[in-house]
Design a protein around this motif. Structure first.
Motif, PDB file in Angstrom:
ATOM      1  N   ALA A 212       0.833  -1.207   0.000  1.00 20.80           N
ATOM      2  CA  ALA A 212       0.000   0.000   0.000  1.00 20.80           C
ATOM      3  C   ALA A 212       0.866   1.256   0.000  1.00 20.80           C
ATOM      4  CB  ALA A 212      -0.927   0.004   1.213  1.00 20.80           C
ATOM      5  N   GLY A 213       1.970   1.208   0.741  1.00 18.58           N
ATOM      6  CA  GLY A 213       2.883   2.351   0.775  1.00 18.58           C
ATOM      7  C   GLY A 213       3.535   2.599  -0.555  1.00 18.58           C
ATOM      8  N   ARG A 214       3.851   1.518  -1.277  1.00 18.73           N
ATOM      9  CA  ARG A 214       4.463   1.685  -2.597  1.00 18.73           C
ATOM     10  C   ARG A 214       3.475   2.298  -3.582  1.00 18.73           C
ATOM     11  NH1 ARG A 214       7.627  -2.527  -0.654  1.00 18.73           N
ATOM     12  NH2 ARG A 214       6.026  -4.122  -0.905  1.00 18.73           N
ATOM     13  N   THR A 215       2.188   1.992  -3.410  1.00 20.93           N
ATOM     14  CA  THR A 215       1.165   2.637  -4.257  1.00 20.93           C
ATOM     15  C   THR A 215       1.098   4.131  -3.963  1.00 20.93           C
ATOM     16  OG1 THR A 215      -0.151   0.616  -4.383  1.00 20.93           O
ATOM     17  CG2 THR A 215      -1.291   2.697  -4.821  1.00 20.93           C
ATOM     18  N   MET A 216       1.160   4.487  -2.688  1.00 18.70           N
ATOM     19  CA  MET A 216       1.034   5.905  -2.314  1.00 18.70           C
ATOM     20  C   MET A 216       2.182   6.753  -2.847  1.00 18.70           C
ATOM     21  SD  MET A 216       0.656   7.710   1.397  1.00 18.70           S
ATOM     22  CE  MET A 216      -1.015   7.187   1.743  1.00 18.70           C
ATOM     23  N   ARG A 217       3.314   6.151  -3.163  1.00 16.67           N
ATOM     24  CA  ARG A 217       4.442   6.934  -3.683  1.00 16.67           C
ATOM     25  C   ARG A 217       4.054   7.751  -4.905  1.00 16.67           C
ATOM     26  NH1 ARG A 217       9.135   3.214  -5.286  1.00 16.67           N
ATOM     27  NH2 ARG A 217       7.340   2.233  -6.268  1.00 16.67           N
ATOM     28  N   ARG A 218       3.075   7.252  -5.675  1.00 15.15           N
ATOM     29  CA  ARG A 218       2.715   7.915  -6.949  1.00 15.15           C
ATOM     30  C   ARG A 218       1.391   8.661  -6.863  1.00 15.15           C
ATOM     31  NH1 ARG A 218       3.255   2.773 -10.712  1.00 15.15           N
ATOM     32  NH2 ARG A 218       2.370   1.834  -8.831  1.00 15.15           N
ATOM     33  N   ILE A 219       0.937   8.950  -5.649  1.00 17.21           N
ATOM     34  CA  ILE A 219      -0.297   9.727  -5.463  1.00 17.21           C
ATOM     35  C   ILE A 219       0.066  11.070  -4.848  1.00 17.21           C
ATOM     36  CG2 ILE A 219      -2.545   9.829  -4.317  1.00 17.21           C
ATOM     37  CD1 ILE A 219      -2.550   6.774  -4.316  1.00 17.21           C
ATOM     38  N   TYR A 220      -0.097  12.128  -5.636  1.00 19.13           N
ATOM     39  CA  TYR A 220       0.292  13.465  -5.197  1.00 19.13           C
ATOM     40  C   TYR A 220      -0.948  14.329  -4.996  1.00 19.13           C
ATOM     41  CZ  TYR A 220       4.660  11.786  -7.225  1.00 19.13           C
ATOM     42  OH  TYR A 220       5.758  11.034  -7.527  1.00 19.13           O
ATOM     43  N   GLY A 221      -0.871  15.230  -4.060  1.00 20.67           N
ATOM     44  CA  GLY A 221      -1.992  16.146  -3.864  1.00 20.67           C
ATOM     45  C   GLY A 221      -2.374  16.249  -2.404  1.00 20.67           C
ATOM     46  N   GLU A 222      -3.296  17.180  -2.123  1.00 20.08           N
ATOM     47  CA  GLU A 222      -3.714  17.451  -0.748  1.00 20.08           C
ATOM     48  C   GLU A 222      -4.355  16.227  -0.087  1.00 20.08           C
ATOM     49  OE1 GLU A 222      -3.652  20.479   1.162  1.00 20.08           O
ATOM     50  OE2 GLU A 222      -2.109  20.932  -0.329  1.00 20.08           O
ATOM     51  N   ARG A 223      -5.004  15.368  -0.875  1.00 17.77           N
ATOM     52  CA  ARG A 223      -5.752  14.226  -0.301  1.00 17.77           C
ATOM     53  C   ARG A 223      -5.076  12.898  -0.633  1.00 17.77           C
ATOM     54  NH1 ARG A 223     -10.425  16.235   1.787  1.00 17.77           N
ATOM     55  NH2 ARG A 223     -11.367  18.063   0.816  1.00 17.77           N
ATOM     56  N   ASP A 224      -3.764  12.866  -0.562  1.00 17.61           N
ATOM     57  CA  ASP A 224      -3.039  11.651  -0.933  1.00 17.61           C
ATOM     58  C   ASP A 224      -3.461  10.448  -0.097  1.00 17.61           C
ATOM     59  OD1 ASP A 224      -1.921  12.773   1.331  1.00 17.61           O
ATOM     60  OD2 ASP A 224       0.093  12.998   0.500  1.00 17.61           O
ATOM     61  N   LEU A 225      -3.628  10.628   1.218  1.00 18.49           N
ATOM     62  CA  LEU A 225      -3.997   9.504   2.087  1.00 18.49           C
ATOM     63  C   LEU A 225      -5.425   9.035   1.786  1.00 18.49           C
ATOM     64  CD1 LEU A 225      -3.280   7.625   4.423  1.00 18.49           C
ATOM     65  CD2 LEU A 225      -4.117   9.380   6.009  1.00 18.49           C
ATOM     66  N   LEU A 226      -6.345   9.958   1.607  1.00 16.51           N
ATOM     67  CA  LEU A 226      -7.734   9.590   1.326  1.00 16.51           C
ATOM     68  C   LEU A 226      -7.840   8.846  -0.002  1.00 16.51           C
ATOM     69  CD1 LEU A 226     -10.733   9.707   2.041  1.00 16.51           C
ATOM     70  CD2 LEU A 226     -10.827  11.966   0.935  1.00 16.51           C
ATOM     71  N   VAL A 227      -7.128   9.290  -1.015  1.00 17.62           N
ATOM     72  CA  VAL A 227      -7.153   8.609  -2.319  1.00 17.62           C
ATOM     73  C   VAL A 227      -6.589   7.206  -2.185  1.00 17.62           C
ATOM     74  CG1 VAL A 227      -6.194   8.618  -4.661  1.00 17.62           C
ATOM     75  CG2 VAL A 227      -7.052  10.749  -3.669  1.00 17.62           C
ATOM     76  N   ALA A 228      -5.443   7.081  -1.506  1.00 20.19           N
ATOM     77  CA  ALA A 228      -4.812   5.766  -1.359  1.00 20.19           C
ATOM     78  C   ALA A 228      -5.721   4.801  -0.598  1.00 20.19           C
ATOM     79  CB  ALA A 228      -3.472   5.920  -0.639  1.00 20.19           C
TER      80      ALA A 228
END
Length: 820
Positions: free
Chosen positions: A659-675
């Motif tokens: 899950a952490g490796r997926t979050m590496r490529r999610i940018y923006g104010e809501r990165d945690l919510l999107v992940a």
């Protein structure tokens, strides 16, 4: 003519820096000393920070870095800007110099020749490339960061620091900044994290700026000509106007005559030609409206001009006001050229969309030489306005302050109708930094001998306050850096937790905090010395006077509390009286109580306790400031660990989970919510239009006056939204538990319109549903596209395909159009 010694020194410098000399010879104008110094530093292999006024020509140093890269086979240069409009403009300029095949553009929604040797991009794109270890970074030698003072922006500023910290050591950095008061401090930090960095500060404008106040149709100089701006000596006539006393019948009669003559002149059609600014001794009339101001500037040969109005509605209303007055500032030949440019630029847009966008009236205004410029305009319209203004075809632009942020649109004159603006909560006075940024547009290098800043008189205007704004040319650059979840997982992945903490402690934010700590620590040391002196002065041979004075203070505090809290229950007051009596007896029994010098000692004791309180507070401040950024990082890691984005092995080392490796490529104010939403499969059942609508909810920031849910799309969207909102609430609680600030609730105000647009609805219907200007809708649509693009890469196959389809559905019509 310089003397022989100066000519010899210049020849020696040119000989020592042959590439700089060659580059300077290619320019159409002689380089200023600060530009030469910047080029020399780069040629010597150093990084450089250039802080200079708007319009001074800072970008020439950035362009020299590109020249150096292009002169060495295999080397690359990236040119970063804070805005897509700036990137587009710089892209076109560099293409003209180096050819289309050598220059690329990356702005999130535009990808042109991304592997070129020179690539222009927004700062966020470079940050993402660094974290992804993009192959495009190979051979990178220079990075130009234009408008680097954006580092202070509280929403996006952290990106600049991330880039500066993480660029490979071999990359030379070129920071181009507006004049800031702490350029040396910023340069010291760059020297710490990037190595040898030259700091070059210039306070000189290449085109001098004349300051005026427009009073009842008369342009009066703000400063006394004999004193000059350096002394900030305000024109005495302005002071008299603010406090009129002893006005005579003769003055009133002459004012009426002048009013009549001015009205006749204002009604004449403007045909150009130079007329002098009316002398300050002339009598004045009442405040004149915008068409008359435009004609006044025209007669004084002060066009083209930019009127800064801190309201989109005000900008559009001003254009209409000038239009209704019949003012026409262009010749037949200019109108023909304007029509030709508009026809060429608007060719990709559909006729039915042009009608919705008010195209014909906008076109007619441009032919008159008048336009507005603000974020609500369609980007294509804004680009045409910018081009026509640069070509001197549009003479007057009514703009919001966004125009002052780096776009190359200099004017002869800048007019400020007011010196206050609405900041989202209240009307506040503009700062000296904002005044400098706005008026910095006045004066075109190589065209104007001087620029002109005009402040329009209004009730309550204080000439001294205007003079203070105009005299202070600088403002401080303060870091807005704050770790994010995406930043944390990328740092942990590359460096591990402990090294990541060290990297974050090298941020400008911590650098500034540490500098403040150094100052506080010095004050604490000085306080300790003073406390020792006070202790000696209150020494009593009968006992411990510090202990005795502590009892006196305790008694005084209890009595003060008792007097202030008269309505306390009788039981509490009785208890407090017992405490007072107990302390008083202890004080009276203390050996120092009978000392004949008691009150002399007490005066020193009072100084002691006051300084002790201040010293203790400074100590607490030191404790809270030291390691501030790293402590926030630790809290973020704790949240990530609790949600299983990171794991800890037996030795305590932290690593990323899947899950952490997926979050590496999610940018923006809501990165945690999107992940989290992707991991829990909350969006698996959405069709492309519904996913576009939900993505829009995550990026959209509503106006303060927005309420309600605006008829949300039906079907699976509502269930997915409800589950996402519930998840947001749980994550917000978790963040609060870990002393993190949390995030704003999900905003649904644009969901219906984005859903309709993705389903192919017409532009007029979508803008009606959105209840917003076309430019605003395009901006939110492009941010929605950015998020959909990330989802198409990181989501599982089904959601990824849906995101790609949704992206294509949103990127159509006016959203897809770009002039680049």
């Amino acid at each position: 003519m310089s003397d022989p010694a100066e000519r010899y020194a210049m020849a020696q410098a040119a000989q020592a820096h042959p590439i700089s000399a060659e580059f300077a010879a290619l320019q159409s104008f002689g380089l200023d000393p600060f530009q030469i110094a910047g080029c020399h530093a780069l040629e010597d292999g150093r990084s450089v920070l250039v802080a200079a006024p708007t319009g001074a020509g800072k970008t020439i140093v950035g362009e020299f870095a590109v020249h150096l890269a292009m002169g060495t086979p295999g080397e690359k240069a990236f040119y970063t800007t804070p805005m897509k409009a700036l990137s587009n403009q710089k892209f076109r300029e560099l293409q003209e110099v180096y050819g289309e095949e050598n220059v690329g553009l990356l702005t999130g929604d535009t990808n042109i020749n991304g592997n070129a040797r020179v690539v222009v991009m927004t700062t966020e794109v470079l940050r993402n490339m660094i974290y992804a270890d993009s192959s495009a970074l190979r051979g990178l030698r220079y990075v130009v960061m234009d408008e680097v003072h954006f580092l202070a922006d509280r929403f996006r500023g952290a990106v600049w620091e991330e880039v500066i910290i993480h660029l490979p050591p071999s990359v030379r950095l070129v920071g181009l900044s507006a004049t800031v008061s702490n350029a040396e401090e910023f340069g010291d930090w760059l020297d710490t994290v990037r190595g040898d960095t030259a700091v070059i500060v210039s306070e000189t404008r290449p085109v001098p700026l004349e300051q005026h106040v427009l009073v009842r149709g008369d342009l009066l100089p703000l400063f006394d000509d004999r004193a000059g701006i350096a002394t900030a000596q305000v024109n005495q006539e302005l002071t008299r106007i603010r406090s009129p006393k002893g006005a005579t019948f003769e003055n009133n009669r002459r004012a009426a005559e002048y009013r009549s003559r001015n009205d006749r002149e204002a009604r004449r059609p403007y045909r150009g030609g130079k007329r002098p600014v009316r002398p300050s001794t002339a009598q004045r009339i009442e405040r004149i409206d915008r068409p008359q101001v435009v004609e006044l500037l025209g007669r004084a040969n002060l066009l083209p001009a930019i009127f800064f109005i801190f309201s989109r509605v005000g900008c559009d209303a001003a254009v209409q006001q000038v239009r209704r007055s019949g003012v026409r500032l262009t010749s037949p030949a200019e109108r023909e050229e304007i029509r030709s440019i508009i026809d060429e630029r608007m060719l990709p847009l559909q006729d039915e969309d042009l009608g919705v966008l008010g195209y014909w009236e906008w076109r007619d205004n441009l032919e008159r030489g008048v336009a507005s410029h603000h974020a609500g305009l369609l980007p294509a319209f804004k680009e045409v306005v910018e081009e026509l203004f640069q070509r001197k075809l549009v003479k007057v632009v009514f703009a919001t302050e966004t125009l002052a942020l780096g776009i190359n649109m200099p004017a002869r004159t800048v007019v400020l109708e007011k010196l206050e603006k609405f900041n989202g909560e209240a009307r506040v006075a503009i700062t000296s930094g904002e005044y400098t940024q706005l008026t910095g547009r006045a004066g075109r290098r190589g065209i104007d001998v001087e620029g002109h800043a005009v402040v329009q008189w209004s009730e309550g205007l204080d000439p001294q306050a205007v003079a203070a704004l105009a005299s202070r040319r600088t403002y401080p650059l303060n870091s807005s850096f704050r770790p994010t979840y995406n930043m944390a997982v990328n740092l942990i992945d590359q460096f591990g937790r402990e090294r990541a903490r060290e990297i974050l402690e090298s941020s400008f934010a911590q650098f500034q905090a540490d500098r403040a700590v150094v100052g506080l620590a010095r004050q604490v040391r000085e306080a300790e010395e003073s406390l020792a002196g006070y202790t000696a002065s209150m020494t009593c041979d009968r006992g411990d006077f510090a202990e005795y004075s502590g009892l006196r203070r305790e008694l005084s505090d209890l009595e003060k509390l008792n007097r202030a809290d008269k309505n306390a229950p009788s039981r509490i007051r009785a208890q407090r009286q017992n405490e007072i009596q107990s302390v008083r007896r202890r004080m009276q029994r203390h050996p120092c109580h009978t000392c004949p010098d008691r009150e002399h000692h007490a005066r020193w004791a009072e100084r002691y306790w006051k300084l002790r309180r201040r010293s203790d507070k400074m100590r607490r401040d030191i404790e809270t400031r030291t390691g501030t950024v790293a402590r926030i990082f630790d809290r973020i890691v704790d949240v990530l660990w609790e949600l299983e984005y990171v794991a800890t092995d037996a030795d305590g080392a932290v690593s990323l989970t899947d899950a952490g490796r997926t979050m590496r490529r999610i940018y923006g104010e809501r990165d945690l919510l999107v992940a989290e939403s992707l991991r829990r499969g909350l969006w698996n059942d959405l069709d492309p239009a519904s996913l576009a609508a939900l993505a829009c909810c995550l990026v959209y920031e509503p106006r303060r006056d927005e309420t309600g849910e605006y008829g949300l799309p039906r079907g699976p969207f509502r269930e997915a939204l409800a589950r996402t909102q519930e998840l947001w609430s749980r994550l917000d609680d978790l963040e609060q538990d870990h002393r993190l600030p949390g995030s704003e609730p999900i905003a649904t105000g644009l969901a219906r319109a984005m859903n309709s647009w993705a389903r192919g609805a017409t532009l007029d219907r979508v803008l009606d549903e959105a209840d917003m200007a076309a430019g605003d809708f395009v901006r939110w649509a492009k941010q929605t596209i950015d998020l959909l693009d990330q989802l198409s890469i990181v989501a599982d196959a089904a959601v990824g395909r849906t995101a790609r389809t949704a992206l294509d559905a949103v990127r159509r019509g006016i959203v897809a159009y770009t002039s680049v």
